[in-house]
Scaffold this motif. Structure first.
Motif, PDB file in Angstrom:
ATOM      1  N   GLU A 171       0.774  -1.287  -0.184  1.00 30.96           N
ATOM      2  CA  GLU A 171       0.059  -0.082  -0.490  1.00 30.96           C
ATOM      3  C   GLU A 171       1.055   1.095   0.155  1.00 30.96           C
ATOM      4  O   GLU A 171       0.485   2.020  -0.578  1.00 30.96           O
TER       5      GLU A 171
ATOM      6  N   GLU B 219      -2.732   3.938  -2.258  1.00 36.44           N
ATOM      7  CA  GLU B 219      -4.096   4.084  -1.378  1.00 36.44           C
ATOM      8  C   GLU B 219      -4.511   5.622  -1.611  1.00 36.44           C
ATOM      9  O   GLU B 219      -5.639   5.736  -2.111  1.00 36.44           O
TER      10      GLU B 219
ATOM     11  N   CYS C  96      -4.418   5.263  -5.789  1.00 29.81           N
ATOM     12  CA  CYS C  96      -5.374   5.211  -6.693  1.00 29.81           C
ATOM     13  C   CYS C  96      -5.963   3.640  -5.666  1.00 29.81           C
ATOM     14  O   CYS C  96      -6.812   2.363  -5.261  1.00 29.81           O
ATOM     15  N   PRO C  97      -7.042   4.532  -4.863  1.00 29.92           N
ATOM     16  CA  PRO C  97      -7.932   4.165  -3.747  1.00 29.92           C
ATOM     17  C   PRO C  97      -8.991   3.179  -4.811  1.00 29.92           C
ATOM     18  O   PRO C  97      -9.367   2.143  -4.097  1.00 29.92           O
ATOM     19  N   LYS C  98      -9.704   2.862  -6.111  1.00 29.75           N
ATOM     20  CA  LYS C  98     -10.662   1.789  -6.528  1.00 29.75           C
ATOM     21  C   LYS C  98      -9.663   1.164  -6.591  1.00 29.75           C
ATOM     22  O   LYS C  98     -10.177  -0.512  -5.943  1.00 29.75           O
ATOM     23  N   PHE C  99      -8.187   0.676  -7.048  1.00 31.05           N
ATOM     24  CA  PHE C  99      -7.251  -0.120  -6.947  1.00 31.05           C
ATOM     25  C   PHE C  99      -7.338  -0.793  -6.360  1.00 31.05           C
ATOM     26  O   PHE C  99      -7.251  -2.737  -5.563  1.00 31.05           O
TER      27      PHE C  99
ATOM     28  N   ALA D  99      -9.353  -0.378  -3.096  1.00 36.86           N
ATOM     29  CA  ALA D  99     -10.143  -1.370  -2.710  1.00 36.86           C
ATOM     30  C   ALA D  99     -11.520  -2.321  -3.708  1.00 36.86           C
ATOM     31  O   ALA D  99     -11.203  -3.501  -2.602  1.00 36.86           O
ATOM     32  N   TRP D 100     -10.307  -2.335  -4.729  1.00 38.75           N
ATOM     33  CA  TRP D 100     -10.567  -4.029  -5.185  1.00 38.75           C
ATOM     34  C   TRP D 100      -9.171  -5.096  -4.065  1.00 38.75           C
ATOM     35  O   TRP D 100      -9.971  -6.126  -4.152  1.00 38.75           O
TER      36      TRP D 100
ATOM     37  N   LYS E 274      -7.961  -5.303  -1.731  1.00 38.21           N
ATOM     38  CA  LYS E 274      -8.401  -6.015  -0.141  1.00 38.21           C
ATOM     39  C   LYS E 274     -10.369  -6.682  -0.788  1.00 38.21           C
ATOM     40  O   LYS E 274      -9.982  -6.984   0.330  1.00 38.21           O
ATOM     41  N   THR E 275     -10.421  -6.133  -1.449  1.00 42.28           N
ATOM     42  CA  THR E 275     -12.043  -6.949  -1.390  1.00 42.28           C
ATOM     43  C   THR E 275     -11.640  -8.922  -2.306  1.00 42.28           C
ATOM     44  O   THR E 275     -12.120  -9.791  -1.765  1.00 42.28           O
TER      45      THR E 275
END
Length: 121
Positions: free
Chosen positions: A70, A78, A81-84, A86-87, A89-90
């Motif tokens: 991160e 973070e 590339c916040p969407k990356f 988040a993806w 982590k999912t």
């Protein structure tokens, strides 16, 4: 051989991680063989004689060739590339992904060694 599938790979390979995740998702068992990329095994050279690269998935003795921390230095995934993130982590909540990827601290240590070796800050 216990399994019909064998993976020739090197643990930090993102392509190998993708392959291991895909096999885990499909619940396909395989034999994992770690490759030393500085001293490639005769099996790797035989199964991928053109490119001589990993990963190689061997099915019935026929080849099929084909993580970001991160924060690192001044770079924050973070923030950039916040969407990356988040993806990612999912994805890590899936057992098939979490069990297929190496420990993030081991990867970071590997990147730091390479950075020092090549003089990258």
């Amino acid at each position: 051989m216990a399994n019909d599938e064998v993976i020739l790979d090197c643990w930090p390979s993102m392509f190998g991680m993708r392959l291991r995740i895909a096999l885990a998702e499909k619940e396909i068992s395989y034999e994992y063989r770690e490759e030393d990329l500085r001293n490639k095994s005769p099996l790797l050279l035989q199964m991928n004689p053109i490119h001589k690269k990993i990963p190689v998935l061997i099915h019935n003795w026929k080849p099929n060739s084909g993580f970001m921390p991160e924060t690192y230095g001044n770079f924050s995934a973070e923030a950039e590339c916040p969407k990356f993130v988040a993806w990612a982590k999912t994805c890590m909540q899936r057992d098939s992904v979490a069990k297929s990827l190496p420990d993030q601290h081991k990867v970071l240590e590997f990147v730091q060694v390479l950075s020092q070796k090549f003089g990258i800050e």
